[in-house]
Design a protein around this motif. Structure first.
Motif, PDB file in Angstrom:
ATOM      1  N   SER A   8       0.951  -1.290   0.189  1.00 29.54           N
ATOM      2  CA  SER A   8      -0.262  -0.184  -0.053  1.00 29.54           C
ATOM      3  C   SER A   8       0.513   1.269  -0.164  1.00 29.54           C
ATOM      4  CB  SER A   8      -0.987  -0.095   1.159  1.00 29.54           C
ATOM      5  OG  SER A   8      -1.360   0.969   1.421  1.00 29.54           O
ATOM      6  N   ASP A   9       1.509   1.727   1.071  1.00 29.69           N
ATOM      7  CA  ASP A   9       2.856   2.894   0.760  1.00 29.69           C
ATOM      8  C   ASP A   9       4.125   2.424  -0.406  1.00 29.69           C
ATOM      9  OD1 ASP A   9       3.295   1.818   4.538  1.00 29.69           O
ATOM     10  OD2 ASP A   9       1.551   3.022   3.442  1.00 29.69           O
ATOM     11  N   LEU A  10       3.793   1.796  -1.432  1.00 30.78           N
ATOM     12  CA  LEU A  10       4.671   1.795  -2.148  1.00 30.78           C
ATOM     13  C   LEU A  10       3.827   3.313  -3.040  1.00 30.78           C
ATOM     14  CD1 LEU A  10       7.045   0.669  -3.887  1.00 30.78           C
ATOM     15  CD2 LEU A  10       4.747  -0.542  -5.786  1.00 30.78           C
ATOM     16  N   GLY A  11       2.563   3.192  -3.250  1.00 34.04           N
ATOM     17  CA  GLY A  11       2.243   4.395  -3.234  1.00 34.04           C
ATOM     18  C   GLY A  11       2.388   4.239  -4.833  1.00 34.04           C
ATOM     19  N   ILE A  12       1.959   3.471  -6.063  1.00 33.57           N
ATOM     20  CA  ILE A  12       1.673   3.381  -6.892  1.00 33.57           C
ATOM     21  C   ILE A  12       0.113   3.041  -7.019  1.00 33.57           C
ATOM     22  CG2 ILE A  12       4.187   2.369  -7.349  1.00 33.57           C
ATOM     23  CD1 ILE A  12       2.445  -0.381  -8.570  1.00 33.57           C
ATOM     24  N   LYS A  13      -0.430   3.262  -8.088  1.00 29.13           N
ATOM     25  CA  LYS A  13      -1.653   3.222  -8.232  1.00 29.13           C
ATOM     26  C   LYS A  13      -2.156   1.682  -8.182  1.00 29.13           C
ATOM     27  CE  LYS A  13      -4.242   5.316  -9.847  1.00 29.13           C
ATOM     28  NZ  LYS A  13      -5.489   5.862  -8.419  1.00 29.13           N
ATOM     29  N   ILE A  14      -3.519   1.215  -7.139  1.00 34.36           N
ATOM     30  CA  ILE A  14      -3.911   0.380  -6.995  1.00 34.36           C
ATOM     31  C   ILE A  14      -5.721   0.201  -7.275  1.00 34.36           C
ATOM     32  CG2 ILE A  14      -4.385  -1.305  -5.080  1.00 34.36           C
ATOM     33  CD1 ILE A  14      -1.888  -0.883  -3.503  1.00 34.36           C
ATOM     34  N   ILE A  15      -5.951  -0.805  -8.144  1.00 32.60           N
ATOM     35  CA  ILE A  15      -6.947  -0.818  -8.111  1.00 32.60           C
ATOM     36  C   ILE A  15      -7.594  -2.221  -7.696  1.00 32.60           C
ATOM     37  CG2 ILE A  15      -8.920  -1.251 -10.265  1.00 32.60           C
ATOM     38  CD1 ILE A  15      -6.820  -0.072 -12.512  1.00 32.60           C
ATOM     39  N   GLN A  16      -8.186  -2.072  -6.632  1.00 29.31           N
ATOM     40  CA  GLN A  16      -8.843  -3.110  -6.266  1.00 29.31           C
ATOM     41  C   GLN A  16     -10.387  -3.815  -5.749  1.00 29.31           C
ATOM     42  OE1 GLN A  16      -9.136  -1.031  -1.808  1.00 29.31           O
ATOM     43  NE2 GLN A  16      -8.475  -3.352  -0.178  1.00 29.31           N
ATOM     44  N   LEU A  17     -10.114  -4.715  -6.016  1.00 30.02           N
ATOM     45  CA  LEU A  17     -11.723  -5.313  -5.535  1.00 30.02           C
ATOM     46  C   LEU A  17     -11.793  -5.232  -4.458  1.00 30.02           C
ATOM     47  CD1 LEU A  17     -14.381  -6.367  -6.844  1.00 30.02           C
ATOM     48  CD2 LEU A  17     -13.223  -8.165  -7.387  1.00 30.02           C
ATOM     49  N   PRO A  18     -12.887  -5.113  -3.405  1.00 25.65           N
ATOM     50  CA  PRO A  18     -12.693  -5.814  -1.825  1.00 25.65           C
ATOM     51  C   PRO A  18     -13.138  -6.497  -1.745  1.00 25.65           C
ATOM     52  CG  PRO A  18     -13.098  -2.869  -1.882  1.00 25.65           C
ATOM     53  CD  PRO A  18     -12.988  -3.628  -3.530  1.00 25.65           C
ATOM     54  N   TRP A  19     -13.394  -7.474  -0.518  1.00 24.21           N
ATOM     55  CA  TRP A  19     -14.686  -8.502  -0.387  1.00 24.21           C
ATOM     56  C   TRP A  19     -16.393  -7.598  -0.667  1.00 24.21           C
ATOM     57  CZ3 TRP A  19     -16.095 -12.758   0.226  1.00 24.21           C
ATOM     58  CH2 TRP A  19     -17.139 -13.392   1.220  1.00 24.21           C
ATOM     59  N   ASP A  20     -15.860  -6.653  -0.164  1.00 23.30           N
ATOM     60  CA  ASP A  20     -17.326  -5.830   0.369  1.00 23.30           C
ATOM     61  C   ASP A  20     -18.439  -5.926  -1.205  1.00 23.30           C
ATOM     62  OD1 ASP A  20     -16.008  -3.863   0.118  1.00 23.30           O
ATOM     63  OD2 ASP A  20     -16.970  -2.713   1.088  1.00 23.30           O
ATOM     64  N   THR A  21     -17.232  -5.622  -2.043  1.00 23.63           N
ATOM     65  CA  THR A  21     -18.245  -5.389  -3.133  1.00 23.63           C
ATOM     66  C   THR A  21     -18.615  -6.741  -4.074  1.00 23.63           C
ATOM     67  OG1 THR A  21     -16.635  -3.456  -3.333  1.00 23.63           O
ATOM     68  CG2 THR A  21     -17.868  -4.199  -5.892  1.00 23.63           C
ATOM     69  N   CYS A  22     -17.266  -8.024  -3.265  1.00 16.19           N
ATOM     70  CA  CYS A  22     -17.439  -9.380  -3.905  1.00 16.19           C
ATOM     71  C   CYS A  22     -18.970  -9.696  -3.730  1.00 16.19           C
ATOM     72  CB  CYS A  22     -16.554 -10.094  -3.828  1.00 16.19           C
ATOM     73  SG  CYS A  22     -14.832  -9.758  -3.942  1.00 16.19           S
ATOM     74  N   LEU A  23     -19.632  -9.374  -2.896  1.00 15.31           N
ATOM     75  CA  LEU A  23     -20.919 -10.024  -2.286  1.00 15.31           C
ATOM     76  C   LEU A  23     -21.954 -10.032  -3.055  1.00 15.31           C
ATOM     77  CD1 LEU A  23     -20.422  -8.765   2.131  1.00 15.31           C
ATOM     78  CD2 LEU A  23     -20.692 -11.032   0.636  1.00 15.31           C
ATOM     79  N   ASP A  24     -22.218  -8.583  -3.697  1.00 15.97           N
ATOM     80  CA  ASP A  24     -23.171  -8.269  -4.985  1.00 15.97           C
ATOM     81  C   ASP A  24     -22.496  -8.987  -6.167  1.00 15.97           C
ATOM     82  OD1 ASP A  24     -24.662  -5.308  -3.154  1.00 15.97           O
ATOM     83  OD2 ASP A  24     -25.086  -7.987  -3.337  1.00 15.97           O
ATOM     84  N   GLY A  25     -21.430  -7.714  -6.575  1.00 16.55           N
ATOM     85  CA  GLY A  25     -20.455  -7.785  -7.809  1.00 16.55           C
ATOM     86  C   GLY A  25     -19.749  -9.827  -8.734  1.00 16.55           C
TER      87      GLY A  25
END
Ligand code: RIB
Ligand code: CA
Length: 305
Positions: free
Chosen positions: A178-195
């Motif tokens: 996270s602290d590397l600072g480059i762009k992270i496109i994240q799919l977190p758990w809570d979005t998975c529940l519907d997605g």
């Protein structure tokens, strides 16, 4: 063609993600690097080799990485994926062999030889990536982007109420990445529940794909199906890792993002692994907060057909 490294703790949803990625015409997979997580490292490596063979496309080198988190003991998830990580389906041993080079060195070599071109897709605990950053941060800053399935995003976790599995297994590593600072496109758990919750009728669609890859994808996820029945009394399963691969292949699948900086709790307390959203700082995270299930499942069926 887009150059990809997939870092995985290969169990049942990772396996579907790997098959999707290899069968996509959008992506050229340069390496699969394996980390302990869902299952111990040797089993995760075996499952990765099986997944590459099952995809039935081109050969991709598979590398062994970290067999435990940076500081803490390994926590595995056979309770979700089965003892062999693949729904306890009886699978033939792969003929493909793992590469002799360590995963961390392989990541650094590929990124160094392809500056600002490599897209890293992380679908397991982030131990390998953190080790690569610790060894040569300047090279890792030459990554083009990190796609990441993990974290609780703006919601709850799935191991504790605060932490999602990939972050919970190694929050120290998640913080370094996270602290590397480059762009992270994240799919977190809570979005998975519907997605990416594969619904009943779509299980039939997968089972009816004529080349058996759909049925294989359902069968190896028997553990997740059982868990869904137990926890939600519904017939279906959450295919988290397939979700971030789908977003990497077709960005239009992600409907909404929340741009933020994030801090990861790596202190040894009840919040270990929690992702804290912050509005100041590098704001390097694009957190997918809503995705199109219909576009996801249609792409999954298309790629497995
Ligand atoms: O929380 C879900 C994530 O943890 C997925 O990547 C799954 O494979 C496990 O690694
Ligand atoms: Ca995974």
């Amino acid at each position: 063609m887009r150059k990809i490294i997939i870092d995985t703790d290969t169990a049942s949803d990772d396996a579907v993600a790997i098959m999707m990625a290899l069968r996509s015409k959008e992506l050229s997979i340069k390496a699969i690097t394996v980390v302990a997580g869902n299952v111990p490292l040797d089993l995760a490596v075996k499952n990765a080799l099986i997944s590459v063979e099952k995809a039935d496309t081109y050969d991709v080198p598979v590398y062994r990485g970290a067999q435990k988190p940076l500081f803490r003991d390994l926590v595995t998830a056979e309770w979700a994926h089965g003892e062999n990580g693949m729904g306890d389906v009886n699978l033939p041993s792969p003929s493909k062999k793992v590469e002799p080079e360590n995963a961390v060195d392989a990541i650094l070599e590929i990124v160094s030889n392809n500056p600002h071109e490599i897209e890293l897709i992380a679908i397991g605990p982030l131990t390998n990536i953190a080790l690569a950053i610790n060894k040569d941060i300047e090279t890792m800053k030459k990554l083009k982007v990190i796609y990441l399935m993990g974290g609780n995003g703006l919601g709850v976790g799935n191991v504790t109420e605060y932490a999602e599995f990939n972050y919970y297994v190694d929050a120290h590593a998640a913080k370094i990445v996270s602290d590397l600072g480059i762009k992270i496109i994240q799919l977190p758990w809570d979005t998975c529940l519907d997605g990416v919750y594969i619904k009943d009728g779509d299980i039939d669609r997968l089972n009816n794909i004529n080349n058996s890859l759909g049925k294989f994808s359902v069968d190896i996820n028997a553990g997740l199906i059982a868990l869904s029945k137990k926890n939600y009394n519904t017939n279906g399963f959450v295919l988290c890792d397939a979700g971030i691969i789908a977003i990497a292949i077709d960005p239009s699948i992600a409907i909404e993002y929340h741009n933020a900086s994030c801090n990861i709790i790596d202190e040894d307390n009840e919040y270990y692994g929690q992702q804290i959203i912050e509005s100041t700082g590098s704001k390097n995270y694009d957190i997918c907060t809503k995705m199109s299930y219909q576009k996801f499942i249609d792409l999954l069926v298309e790629l497995l057909s």
